[in-house]
Design a protein around this motif. Structure first.
Motif, PDB file in Angstrom:
ATOM      1  N   ARG A 180      -9.286  17.924   1.559  1.00  0.00           N
ATOM      2  CA  ARG A 180      -8.692  19.135   1.000  1.00  0.00           C
ATOM      3  C   ARG A 180      -9.757  20.162   0.687  1.00  0.00           C
ATOM      4  NH1 ARG A 180      -5.244  18.330  -4.044  1.00  0.00           N
ATOM      5  NH2 ARG A 180      -4.575  16.380  -3.140  1.00  0.00           N
ATOM      6  N   ALA A 208       3.395   6.149  -5.419  1.00  0.00           N
ATOM      7  CA  ALA A 208       3.146   6.332  -6.851  1.00  0.00           C
ATOM      8  C   ALA A 208       2.044   7.355  -7.099  1.00  0.00           C
ATOM      9  CB  ALA A 208       2.766   4.990  -7.484  1.00  0.00           C
ATOM     10  N   ALA A 209       1.014   7.318  -6.269  1.00  0.00           N
ATOM     11  CA  ALA A 209      -0.152   8.173  -6.501  1.00  0.00           C
ATOM     12  C   ALA A 209       0.033   9.586  -5.972  1.00  0.00           C
ATOM     13  CB  ALA A 209      -1.396   7.543  -5.865  1.00  0.00           C
ATOM     14  N   HIS A 210       0.920   9.755  -5.000  1.00  0.00           N
ATOM     15  CA  HIS A 210       1.039  11.057  -4.327  1.00  0.00           C
ATOM     16  C   HIS A 210       2.472  11.562  -4.315  1.00  0.00           C
ATOM     17  CE1 HIS A 210      -3.115  10.682  -3.143  1.00  0.00           C
ATOM     18  NE2 HIS A 210      -2.874   9.508  -2.599  1.00  0.00           N
ATOM     19  N   ARG A 250       3.802   1.594  -1.327  1.00  0.00           N
ATOM     20  CA  ARG A 250       4.319   1.780  -2.689  1.00  0.00           C
ATOM     21  C   ARG A 250       3.255   2.454  -3.559  1.00  0.00           C
ATOM     22  NH1 ARG A 250       7.972  -2.321  -1.831  1.00  0.00           N
ATOM     23  NH2 ARG A 250       6.308  -3.852  -1.579  1.00  0.00           N
ATOM     24  N   GLY A 251       2.006   2.057  -3.389  1.00  0.00           N
ATOM     25  CA  GLY A 251       0.919   2.691  -4.137  1.00  0.00           C
ATOM     26  C   GLY A 251       0.737   4.151  -3.752  1.00  0.00           C
ATOM     27  N   MET A 252       0.856   4.443  -2.459  1.00  0.00           N
ATOM     28  CA  MET A 252       0.763   5.845  -2.016  1.00  0.00           C
ATOM     29  C   MET A 252       1.885   6.670  -2.631  1.00  0.00           C
ATOM     30  SD  MET A 252      -0.513   6.464   1.834  1.00  0.00           S
ATOM     31  CE  MET A 252      -1.163   8.062   1.317  1.00  0.00           C
ATOM     32  N   ALA A 280       0.835  -1.206   0.000  1.00  0.00           N
ATOM     33  CA  ALA A 280       0.000   0.000   0.000  1.00  0.00           C
ATOM     34  C   ALA A 280       0.870   1.256   0.000  1.00  0.00           C
ATOM     35  CB  ALA A 280      -0.937   0.001   1.206  1.00  0.00           C
ATOM     36  N   CYS A 318      -7.319  25.263  -0.717  1.00  0.00           N
ATOM     37  CA  CYS A 318      -6.000  25.474  -1.341  1.00  0.00           C
ATOM     38  C   CYS A 318      -5.748  24.381  -2.375  1.00  0.00           C
ATOM     39  CB  CYS A 318      -4.874  25.500  -0.319  1.00  0.00           C
ATOM     40  SG  CYS A 318      -4.589  23.985   0.567  1.00  0.00           S
ATOM     41  N   ASN A 325     -15.875   7.876   4.193  1.00  0.00           N
ATOM     42  CA  ASN A 325     -14.966   6.922   4.832  1.00  0.00           C
ATOM     43  C   ASN A 325     -13.670   7.623   5.216  1.00  0.00           C
ATOM     44  OD1 ASN A 325     -16.434   4.355   4.695  1.00  0.00           O
ATOM     45  ND2 ASN A 325     -16.366   4.709   2.490  1.00  0.00           N
ATOM     46  N   GLU A 336      -7.622   3.364   6.901  1.00  0.00           N
ATOM     47  CA  GLU A 336      -7.389   4.342   5.841  1.00  0.00           C
ATOM     48  C   GLU A 336      -8.693   5.085   5.470  1.00  0.00           C
ATOM     49  OE1 GLU A 336      -6.257   1.273   5.978  1.00  0.00           O
ATOM     50  OE2 GLU A 336      -4.217   1.893   6.425  1.00  0.00           O
ATOM     51  N   PRO A 337      -8.565   6.381   5.141  1.00  0.00           N
ATOM     52  CA  PRO A 337      -7.345   7.148   4.883  1.00  0.00           C
ATOM     53  C   PRO A 337      -6.556   7.559   6.134  1.00  0.00           C
ATOM     54  CG  PRO A 337      -9.249   8.567   4.614  1.00  0.00           C
ATOM     55  CD  PRO A 337      -9.767   7.176   4.804  1.00  0.00           C
ATOM     56  N   PRO A 358      -4.195  13.981   0.773  1.00  0.00           N
ATOM     57  CA  PRO A 358      -4.878  13.086  -0.167  1.00  0.00           C
ATOM     58  C   PRO A 358      -6.377  12.940   0.129  1.00  0.00           C
ATOM     59  CG  PRO A 358      -2.768  12.144   0.431  1.00  0.00           C
ATOM     60  CD  PRO A 358      -2.955  13.365   1.306  1.00  0.00           C
TER      61      PRO A 358
END
Lengths: 330, 330
Positions: A327, A21-23, A17-19, A15, A330, A292, A57-58, A324
Motif C-alpha cells: 500500500r 477477521a483482520a481485514h 477466517r483470520g484474513m 487462514a 492512499c 516477503n 502468502e501474501p 493488506p
C-alpha cells in the motif's frame, strides 16, 4: 517439524477466517475460498482476478484491494484452485467491463484458469488471460512446461491493477499485463527446504553446506547445487542469470524477495549486494522492494526479479494501491 | 545453519547498505549506524528516536518515516546500540521541540539510552524517555529486570509518532507514549529457536515436539515448555495470559506478530484463533495487524499484543504513516 496450525486439513480455511477477521475491507468467502474487494464490482472498471496454490502468502489474497486485484482464489497448499472458485470470483467482480485472469505458469493453474475462462464466458463475462512466466532458471520444471511464474506476478498485478483502476479497457489492461511479464525476469535460490503442512517435513533434501541455485517457489529443482556461497556471490549469480535474458535499456523495478524463512536483516543485506551488482552492470534501478511477497512457506532463500519499465509502467507502479500487503499513495 | 550473509561481522552494515539502496526516502548513515527521516529535523515537531539490537526487523529502522520514528539506531544482533549512536540520532532530528527516546526494557538498552539522554541534554537537547515493558510472560528475564519490552513497541512508536506529527509538545507525546505502554500487554511462543549469525546455530535447545510458552524476543526462557499444542490451544493460552494483566473495558488494537520464521499462512490461521478467543472473552477488537513486525531473526513462533484504546489513541493509530514497514493514509 512443528507448525502453528490446528490440523493440516484446515490450514487454508483457518487462514481465510483470520484474513476475514483482520481485514474488514475484504469480503472473504471461507466456504468457497474466494477473497473479494468489498466495493466490487467497481462500476465501469476492468476486474483483475488471480489465484494459485496457497503457501506463497501474501500472494495472492494479500494483493486484493484498490489498485491491484479485485479477487483472489487460494487453492490448497501448492495446489491450483479449481475453476469453480475462479468463475465465482469473476462473477463477483465483473462490472460488465470484463475480467483479466492473471495466471502463473504451472500446468494445473493454466488448465483450471482456461476452463474457468470458458465457463465465465458462457455466463456472459468477457475474460482475457495473461500468463506469468518470468523465472529464467530452467526451461521446463516439475509442474511447468516452459518458464515458471514467480516474482513478476507482483509486478503484473500491481501495474495492470493500476491501469484498470484508471479505467483502461480490457484489451489495454491485457496488453499492459503482457508487456510487464515480457519485461520481467526472475531467479531464486534456496538455502533450506520448505515444509508443507500435509507432509510435515522438508519437501526436498538440501544437504548441509549446499544451496540450490534456480529453485522454484514450490522447491522445484533449479540449475545446480553448489557449496554454500556468500550473499555477494549469490547476488552476482542471480543477477547475471536474469541479465542473460533481460538486457535493460531503461531503469528497472527490483524485487528482492524473501522465500519466507530468511530474516529481513539478511534480505536487506542481499538487497545491498543486488544493487552493487546492478550498478556494476550499468543497470539503473528506479524502485526497489525488499521483503516477503511471493514466498514458499518457510523456505530459506531469496529471489531477484527485475522488470524493465518505461515512463508509463513506472507511473502505474507508483499509482496508489491499498491492499493488506502492498500500500502506498492512499 | 546456512545464512544469506557475507560474514557474520558485517551483517548489520551490509543490511544498512541495502536499506539505503532500497529506501531513498531515508538517510542511512552506515558508518555511524543511524537511520534518519530524510526531511528531519521537521520544524517545530517533537522527534522520536528508538533503537535496539538488530535481529528484530523491521523494528526499528523499518518504522522510520512520517508519522512514526524520526530516527533509529541499530545495535549489533541482539545487542544494544551505544550511546554515541543515540546522541547522534537525537542531534540529527531535534528541531528544538525536544526528543522522545522509546526504549525497550532490556538492561543494556536502558543504561545506554539513559547515558545518551544525559549526553544529549549536555548538548542542549531536551530529552524525555519512555520504557516499553509489555511482556507478561515472566517477571524478570535473561536480559531484563521486570517485564520485557516486545510488541507494544510498535504501538508506542506509531501512536506517539502520530501525536508528534500533529504538533503535540514533548510532555504530551511522552504522556501518550506512557499511556500506550501501560495499556498494552504481550505474550509470545516459540516453536523453534532462532539462529544468530555469530553463533551460526540455534540460540537455545527446544526439543522436537515441544514449544516454549512465554518466550522472549531473543529466545529468553518463558514460563514453561509443553508438548506441542494446536494453533487454537496456543491462542487460548496466549490471550488468557495477556488478559490476566489487561482487562479491557474498551476496544483493543491486536497485533498478531510473527517471530520471523513462521509463514504468513500460519499467522493468519493463528489470527483467526486469537479473534475467536477474544470474542469468547467479550473483548472487542478495533484493528488487527498480522505479520512480521517485531521479530527474532528466523525463530518460528508468534505473539499476541493487545493495546486497549480510547477514541484519541484509536484516532492516532489510524493517522497517516509512511515508513518502509507500516504505511497507510499517505
Amino acid at each position: 517439524m512443528k507448525m502453528l496450525i490446528n490440523v493440516p486439513e484446515t490450514v487454508v480455511p483457518d487462514a481465510l477466517r483470520g484474513m476475514a477477521a483482520a481485514h474488514p475491507e475484504l469480503n472473504v468467502d471461507v466456504e468457497h475460498r474466494v477473497i473479494v474487494r468489498r466495493d466490487a464490482p467497481v462500476a465501469g472498471k476492468v476486474a483483475l482476478v488471480s489465484g494459485g496454490g496457497s503457501g506463497h502468502e501474501p500472494l495472492h489474497g494479500g494483493f486484493v484491494g484498490r489498485g491491484m486485484l479485485d479477487a483472489a482464489c487460494p487453492g490448497e497448499v501448492f495446489t491450483s484452485p479449481v475453476p469453480d472458485q475462479m468463475v465465482r470470483a469473476a462473477a463477483a467482480v465483473d462490472s460488465g467491463a470484463g475480467v483479466l485472469f492473471v495466471v502463473k505458469n504451472y500446468t494445473g493453474d493454466v488448465l483450471n484458469f482456461a476452463m474457468a475462462a470458458e465457463l465465465a464466458e458462457d455466463e456472459g463475462i468477457q475474460v482475457a488471460s495473461v500468463l506469468v512466466n518470468d523465472d529464467v532458471a530452467v526451461r521446463d520444471s516439475t509442474y511447468t512446461a516452459g518458464r515458471r511464474g514467480t516474482g513478476a506476478t507482483l509486478f503484473v498485478e500491481k501495474i495492470a491493477g493500476a491501469a484498470a483502476e484508471e479505467g483502461m479497457p480490457l484489451e489495454r489492461v491485457e496488453t499492459l499485463a503482457r508487456r510487464v511479464n515480457e519485461s520481467s525476469r526472475s531467479f531464486g535460490v534456496a538455502l533450506a527446504a520448505c515444509t508443507t503442512p500435509a507432509k510435515g517435513g522438508p519437501t526436498f533434501d538440501l544437504p548441509p553446506g549446499e544451496l540450490e541455485l534456480g529453485v522454484g517457489i514450490h522447491g522445484e529443482p533449479g540449475r545446480e547445487r553448489r557449496a554454500m556461497m556468500t550473499s555477494g556471490e549469490i547476488a552476482d549469480f542471480a543477477v547475471d542469470a536474469v541479465l542473460e535474458e533481460l538486457r535493460p535499456t531503461s531503469p528497472v523495478l527490483a524485487l528482492v524477495g524473501g522465500a519466507g524463512g530468511t530474516p529481513l536483516l539478511e534480505l536487506y543485506g542481499f538487497a545491498g549486494e543486488v544493487h552493487r551488482v546492478l550498478a556494476q552492470r550499468g543497470v539503473n534501478v528506479a524502485r526497489t522492494l525488499v521483503g516477503n511477497y511471493v514466498t514458499s512457506l518457510d523456505m530459506a532463500g531469496a529471489s531477484v526479479t527485475l522488470c524493465q519499465v518505461d515512463e508509463e509502467l513506472l507511473r502505474l507502479w507508483d499509482a496508489p494501491v491499498r491492499t493488506p500487503a502492498l500500500r502506498w499513495g492512499c
